[in-house]
Design a protein around this motif. Structure first.
Motif, mmCIF file in Angstrom:
data_model
loop_
_atom_site.group_PDB
_atom_site.id
_atom_site.type_symbol
_atom_site.label_atom_id
_atom_site.label_comp_id
_atom_site.label_asym_id
_atom_site.label_seq_id
_atom_site.Cartn_x
_atom_site.Cartn_y
_atom_site.Cartn_z
ATOM 1 N N GLY A 205 48.934 16.325 96.675
ATOM 2 C CA GLY A 205 48.062 16.182 97.833
ATOM 3 C C GLY A 205 46.719 15.606 97.436
ATOM 4 N N VAL A 206 46.203 14.691 98.249
ATOM 5 C CA VAL A 206 44.941 14.019 97.947
ATOM 6 C C VAL A 206 43.984 14.206 99.120
ATOM 7 C CG1 VAL A 206 43.829 11.861 97.277
ATOM 8 C CG2 VAL A 206 46.183 12.317 96.560
ATOM 9 N N MET A 207 42.764 14.669 98.803
ATOM 10 C CA MET A 207 41.767 14.881 99.841
ATOM 11 C C MET A 207 40.400 14.436 99.359
ATOM 12 S SD MET A 207 41.460 19.057 99.557
ATOM 13 C CE MET A 207 39.914 19.230 100.441
ATOM 14 N N SER A 208 39.570 14.027 100.318
ATOM 15 C CA SER A 208 38.164 13.733 100.049
ATOM 16 C C SER A 208 37.317 14.716 100.844
ATOM 17 C CB SER A 208 37.801 12.302 100.454
ATOM 18 O OG SER A 208 38.433 11.357 99.620
ATOM 19 N N THR A 209 36.153 15.049 100.326
ATOM 20 C CA THR A 209 35.249 15.957 101.036
ATOM 21 C C THR A 209 33.895 15.289 101.212
ATOM 22 O OG1 THR A 209 34.495 17.015 98.974
ATOM 23 C CG2 THR A 209 36.391 17.993 100.081
ATOM 24 N N LEU B 88 45.925 14.532 102.544
ATOM 25 C CA LEU B 88 45.319 15.728 103.126
ATOM 26 C C LEU B 88 44.052 15.410 103.909
ATOM 27 C CD1 LEU B 88 45.793 18.218 100.143
ATOM 28 C CD2 LEU B 88 47.269 17.870 102.134
ATOM 29 N N GLY B 89 43.697 14.123 103.962
ATOM 30 C CA GLY B 89 42.617 13.686 104.828
ATOM 31 C C GLY B 89 41.225 13.860 104.260
ATOM 32 N N VAL B 90 40.247 13.497 105.085
ATOM 33 C CA VAL B 90 38.829 13.700 104.775
ATOM 34 C C VAL B 90 38.427 15.048 105.357
ATOM 35 C CG1 VAL B 90 36.481 12.874 105.141
ATOM 36 C CG2 VAL B 90 38.343 11.234 104.768
ATOM 37 N N VAL B 91 37.861 15.899 104.542
ATOM 38 C CA VAL B 91 37.496 17.247 104.966
ATOM 39 C C VAL B 91 35.976 17.341 105.020
ATOM 40 C CG1 VAL B 91 37.746 19.713 104.498
ATOM 41 C CG2 VAL B 91 39.566 18.107 103.809
ATOM 42 N N ARG B 92 35.469 17.797 106.136
ATOM 43 C CA ARG B 92 34.015 17.878 106.292
ATOM 44 C C ARG B 92 33.435 19.014 105.438
ATOM 45 N NH1 ARG B 92 36.262 20.401 110.672
ATOM 46 N NH2 ARG B 92 35.306 22.358 111.396
ATOM 47 N N ASP C 243 32.437 21.979 105.338
ATOM 48 C CA ASP C 243 32.474 23.244 106.064
ATOM 49 C C ASP C 243 33.436 24.169 105.321
ATOM 50 O OD1 ASP C 243 32.182 24.910 108.712
ATOM 51 O OD2 ASP C 243 34.345 24.748 108.337
ATOM 52 N N PRO C 244 33.018 25.380 104.973
ATOM 53 C CA PRO C 244 33.876 26.263 104.175
ATOM 54 C C PRO C 244 35.237 26.508 104.809
ATOM 55 C CG PRO C 244 31.645 27.128 104.251
ATOM 56 C CD PRO C 244 31.688 25.969 105.197
ATOM 57 N N ASP C 245 35.282 26.744 106.113
ATOM 58 C CA ASP C 245 36.570 27.015 106.759
ATOM 59 C C ASP C 245 37.483 25.795 106.714
ATOM 60 O OD1 ASP C 245 35.835 29.619 107.361
ATOM 61 O OD2 ASP C 245 35.029 29.091 109.333
ATOM 62 N N ALA C 246 36.900 24.613 106.951
ATOM 63 C CA ALA C 246 37.712 23.400 106.917
ATOM 64 C C ALA C 246 38.255 23.143 105.507
ATOM 65 C CB ALA C 246 36.887 22.206 107.394
ATOM 66 N N ILE C 247 37.411 23.366 104.504
ATOM 67 C CA ILE C 247 37.845 23.158 103.115
ATOM 68 C C ILE C 247 38.923 24.167 102.752
ATOM 69 C CG2 ILE C 247 37.096 23.248 100.710
ATOM 70 C CD1 ILE C 247 34.311 22.302 101.738
ATOM 71 N N ARG C 248 38.725 25.418 103.152
ATOM 72 C CA ARG C 248 39.698 26.467 102.845
ATOM 73 C C ARG C 248 41.043 26.163 103.513
ATOM 74 N NH1 ARG C 248 37.086 30.069 104.956
ATOM 75 N NH2 ARG C 248 35.811 30.681 103.144
ATOM 76 N N ASP C 249 41.001 25.767 104.780
ATOM 77 C CA ASP C 249 42.239 25.457 105.500
ATOM 78 C C ASP C 249 42.972 24.283 104.859
ATOM 79 O OD1 ASP C 249 41.674 27.494 107.263
ATOM 80 O OD2 ASP C 249 40.947 26.173 108.875
ATOM 81 N N ALA C 250 42.221 23.254 104.466
ATOM 82 C CA ALA C 250 42.848 22.071 103.857
ATOM 83 C C ALA C 250 43.495 22.428 102.521
ATOM 84 C CB ALA C 250 41.808 20.974 103.668
ATOM 85 N N LEU C 251 42.824 23.244 101.725
ATOM 86 C CA LEU C 251 43.381 23.625 100.425
ATOM 87 C C LEU C 251 44.607 24.514 100.598
ATOM 88 C CD1 LEU C 251 40.084 24.253 98.445
ATOM 89 C CD2 LEU C 251 41.772 22.463 97.986
ATOM 90 N N HIS C 252 44.550 25.471 101.516
ATOM 91 C CA HIS C 252 45.714 26.326 101.740
ATOM 92 C C HIS C 252 46.896 25.498 102.239
ATOM 93 C CE1 HIS C 252 44.267 30.231 100.718
ATOM 94 N NE2 HIS C 252 43.307 30.275 101.653
ATOM 95 N N ALA C 253 46.632 24.548 103.138
ATOM 96 C CA ALA C 253 47.709 23.689 103.624
ATOM 97 C C ALA C 253 48.274 22.842 102.494
ATOM 98 C CB ALA C 253 47.203 22.799 104.753
ATOM 99 N N GLY C 254 47.396 22.370 101.598
ATOM 100 C CA GLY C 254 47.839 21.543 100.490
ATOM 101 C C GLY C 254 48.706 22.295 99.499
ATOM 102 N N VAL C 255 48.263 23.478 99.072
ATOM 103 C CA VAL C 255 49.036 24.201 98.051
ATOM 104 C C VAL C 255 50.346 24.739 98.619
ATOM 105 C CG1 VAL C 255 46.991 24.782 96.708
ATOM 106 C CG2 VAL C 255 47.810 26.385 98.450
ATOM 107 N N HIS D 157 29.811 24.155 99.072
ATOM 108 C CA HIS D 157 30.939 24.634 99.871
ATOM 109 C C HIS D 157 32.254 24.499 99.103
ATOM 110 C CE1 HIS D 157 28.202 25.105 103.099
ATOM 111 N NE2 HIS D 157 28.089 23.812 103.400
ATOM 112 N N VAL D 158 32.492 23.343 98.476
ATOM 113 C CA VAL D 158 33.731 23.151 97.723
ATOM 114 C C VAL D 158 33.805 24.151 96.583
ATOM 115 C CG1 VAL D 158 35.045 21.561 96.285
ATOM 116 C CG2 VAL D 158 33.917 20.720 98.350
ATOM 117 N N LYS D 159 32.707 24.287 95.854
ATOM 118 C CA LYS D 159 32.689 25.228 94.734
ATOM 119 C C LYS D 159 32.936 26.647 95.205
ATOM 120 C CE LYS D 159 29.416 22.435 92.091
ATOM 121 N NZ LYS D 159 28.051 22.354 91.529
#
Length: 413
Positions: A179-183, A221-225, A227-239, A258-260
């Motif tokens: 999965g590939v994502m940008s933030t 996995l798209g561009v993720v803004r 935002d902690p919730d958006a990053i968390r959701d994208a990572l959970h969906a990815g894994v 936020h990413v960290k």
């Protein structure tokens, strides 16, 4: 800062190959063999001619020797042909050697005439030894030979060998899903007008192409803004669906955290400042996949790559690509490193880091390769990165002068 090799060891020690699966050979290119491939037959299966010419007895050949042509043997013919003393058979490349014949004189070294009532007669231009232009049975492979070791990358040539051995399926490590994502709030997609403070996302499509070129199946996995919730959701969906995650942005010291914060919350991460330029910041760790499928459960590697586009590519080459190849079960993890000569100065300043200069290669007049700078070396200069076909490895110091030896990492054939 930590040394490059320490960072690489940390990454590679935490990546395990995917499970072993059986696939059709036409689906195996780019994967790593998970079995030792052995021959169970002779290849070639019979002695055959390596040339178009005449099958003869070597003892009958000498300059000017004249032999009666008694048969023609084509490739694929199973006809039983026997050559006696004073005789020859016209033979095609790959054709079964006639009984009694032990050598082949290629057609260019012969002259054919018709002499009634005998028929065709071939005149030999020079003598040959037994075995001349003959491929013996088993000359390539014999029963029990280890032909391909486990870990071998399936290339077109390997596919050819597998088909030669009569294989239709092969055991390999499963092709991983990456999965590939940008933030970043500043990132936008498409070719429309840019708003104030916006830039187009190039990292995600670039990393997707690099992962695909490495033999992986890619999930966007798209561009993720930011935002902690958006990053968390994208990572959970990815894994949940991927075997590894590539993320760019949010790993530098000055980035929003936020990413960290999210990665530290849901993963086991290490944040590194590597003694290299570009691509100093690197995050790597694992996240529990929490999958129901036991064959694909476990810890999913996450590569947090820099946001600057050139840094992202260099970081992929040094860390992510070797890690993904290890995930695929490959034994050879890195691109080739070779020696070259500097065709122009490749200058740098001493800063305690190894620099990776983007360069273009060309043949050196005395053999080997020479390199020149591909252009501006800033971590945002994508045009120079696009034209580079190698990275010049410049140890800490002042760089290299014209004619100096320099090690390069080849990025393209």
């Amino acid at each position: 800062m930590i040394p490059l090799e320490e960072a690489r060891r940390f990454v590679l020690d935490r990546v395990e190959p995917t499970e072993v699966v059986e696939v059709r050979i036409d689906q195996s290119q780019g994967l790593a063999l998970a079995e030792v491939v052995r021959s169970d037959e002779l290849v070639p299966p019979f002695a055959n001619s390596a040339m178009d010419g005449f099958a003869v007895r070597a003892a009958d050949t000498s300059p000017g020797a004249r032999l009666k042509v008694v048969a023609t043997v084509a490739a694929g013919s199973g006809a039983e042909v026997t050559i006696a003393t004073g005789e020859a058979a016209r033979i095609m490349t790959g054709a079964l050697m006639p009984d009694g014949a032990d050598s082949v004189v290629m057609v260019e070294d012969t002259t054919v005439s018709v002499e009634p009532p005998s028929g065709e007669v071939v005149t030999i231009g020079h003598g040959v030894d037994a075995g001349h232009h003959v491929r013996p049975a088993g000359d390539d492979m014999r029963p029990g030979d280890e032909v391909l070791p486990a870990g071998t990358e399936v290339t077109p040539a390997v596919i050819g060998v597998l088909h030669t051995l009569g294989r239709r399926v092969v055991m390999v490590h499963r092709r991983p899903v990456v999965g590939v994502m940008s933030t970043g709030d500043e990132l936008v997609e498409g070719g429309g007008p840019l708003g104030r403070g916006q830039i187009r996302d190039s990292n995600r499509p670039t990393l997707s192409a690099l992962a695909a070129a490495a033999g992986c199946e890619v999930v966007d996995l798209g561009v993720v803004r930011d935002d902690p919730d958006a990053i968390r959701d994208a990572l959970h969906a990815g894994v949940a669906r991927c075997d590894a995650i590539l993320s760019s942005g949010g790993v530098s010291m000055g980035d929003f955290d936020h990413v960290k914060a999210v990665l530290d919350e849901i993963g086991d991460m290490r944040w590194m400042q590597v003694a290299i330029r570009p691509a100093k910041p690197l995050a790597f760790g694992t996240i529990d996949s929490a999958r129901d499928d036991p064959t694909r459960a476990g810890r999913v590697p996450v590569f947090g790559l820099p946001g600057n586009p050139v840094s992202s590519i260099v970081s992929f080459e040094l860390f992510a690509r070797p890690g993904l190849r290890r995930l695929m079960g490959h034994r050879s993890l890195d691109r080739p490193r070779v020696g070259a000569r500097a065709a122009e100065p490749l200058s740098r300043r001493s800063d305690g880091k190894v620099h990776f200069a983007r360069v273009v290669t060309a043949p050196h007049p005395d053999g080997g390769l020479e390199v020149r700078s591909a252009g501006s070396q800033g971590s945002h200069h994508t045009a120079a990165m696009a034209t580079a076909d190698a990275l010049a490895v410049l140890p800490d110091g002042d760089g290299v002068s014209v004619g100096d030896a320099v090690e390069i990492i080849l990025l393209a054939p």
